[in-house]
Motif scaffolding. Sequence first.
Motif, short mmCIF file in Angstrom:
data_model
loop_
_atom_site.label_atom_id
_atom_site.label_comp_id
_atom_site.label_asym_id
_atom_site.label_seq_id
_atom_site.Cartn_x
_atom_site.Cartn_y
_atom_site.Cartn_z
N LEU A 5 0.83 -1.20 0.00
CA LEU A 5 0.00 0.00 0.00
C LEU A 5 0.87 1.25 0.00
N GLU A 6 1.94 1.20 0.78
CA GLU A 6 2.85 2.35 0.85
C GLU A 6 3.45 2.66 -0.51
N ASP A 7 3.75 1.62 -1.29
CA ASP A 7 4.27 1.82 -2.64
C ASP A 7 3.30 2.61 -3.50
N VAL A 8 2.01 2.44 -3.22
CA VAL A 8 0.98 3.06 -4.04
C VAL A 8 0.63 4.47 -3.57
N ILE A 9 0.43 4.64 -2.28
CA ILE A 9 -0.08 5.92 -1.77
C ILE A 9 0.89 6.68 -0.87
N GLY A 10 2.09 6.16 -0.72
CA GLY A 10 3.08 6.86 0.10
C GLY A 10 3.00 6.44 1.56
N ALA A 11 3.93 6.92 2.35
CA ALA A 11 4.07 6.48 3.73
C ALA A 11 3.19 7.26 4.70
N GLY A 12 2.47 8.27 4.20
CA GLY A 12 1.70 9.09 5.12
C GLY A 12 2.60 10.08 5.82
N PRO A 13 2.14 10.75 6.86
CA PRO A 13 0.75 10.68 7.34
C PRO A 13 -0.22 11.42 6.41
N PHE A 14 -1.48 11.08 6.56
CA PHE A 14 -2.54 11.74 5.82
C PHE A 14 -3.19 12.76 6.75
N VAL A 15 -3.94 13.69 6.19
CA VAL A 15 -4.53 14.74 7.02
C VAL A 15 -6.06 14.70 6.95
N THR A 16 -6.68 15.18 8.02
CA THR A 16 -8.13 15.32 8.04
C THR A 16 -8.49 16.79 7.92
N PRO A 93 -1.63 15.16 2.01
CA PRO A 93 -1.41 16.59 2.28
C PRO A 93 -1.16 17.38 1.00
N PHE A 94 -1.68 18.60 0.95
CA PHE A 94 -1.54 19.43 -0.24
C PHE A 94 -0.07 19.66 -0.59
N GLY A 95 0.74 19.80 0.43
CA GLY A 95 2.17 20.05 0.23
C GLY A 95 2.92 18.90 -0.44
N SER A 96 2.34 17.70 -0.41
CA SER A 96 3.00 16.53 -1.03
C SER A 96 2.66 16.46 -2.51
N GLU A 97 3.05 17.50 -3.24
CA GLU A 97 2.64 17.62 -4.64
C GLU A 97 3.18 16.50 -5.51
N GLU A 98 4.43 16.16 -5.27
CA GLU A 98 5.07 15.11 -6.05
C GLU A 98 4.33 13.78 -5.87
N LEU A 99 3.98 13.49 -4.62
CA LEU A 99 3.25 12.25 -4.32
C LEU A 99 1.88 12.25 -4.99
N ARG A 100 1.17 13.39 -4.92
CA ARG A 100 -0.15 13.47 -5.55
C ARG A 100 -0.05 13.21 -7.05
#
Length: 128
Positions: A5-16, A93-100
Amino acid sequence: EAMGLEDVIGAGPFVTADGSEVSLEDVAKNKAILLYFSAHWCPPCRQFTPILGEWYQDAKGKGKDLELIFVSSDRDEDGFKSYMGSMPWVAVPFGSEELRTTIKSKFEVRGIPTLVVLDSSGKLITKD
């Protein structure tokens, strides 16, 4: 298992919406992980989000084992934050532009809104 899952969506953390953080481990506890590709500036997205929100709250209320992750195509953080304010789930997170960008290209997201369903190991169940 969380590795896939981490390979797909990154290591987090995610935000609410309130800014608190949710770990990858917490997300990975769910049987299904839905990726919601959307943006505040997109009218069809703004129409679909409340419907999805109702479905999500209903599913969670019935004890369904799922989490939804918003992958934003917003152009600025203010747009992201105001849109996120209407969402009961977590976001990259919005700041994780590369990941998005990486997640979007991984699932070949061309238009929004798009909803992708994964299992807890990051395998694609469905894409719509």
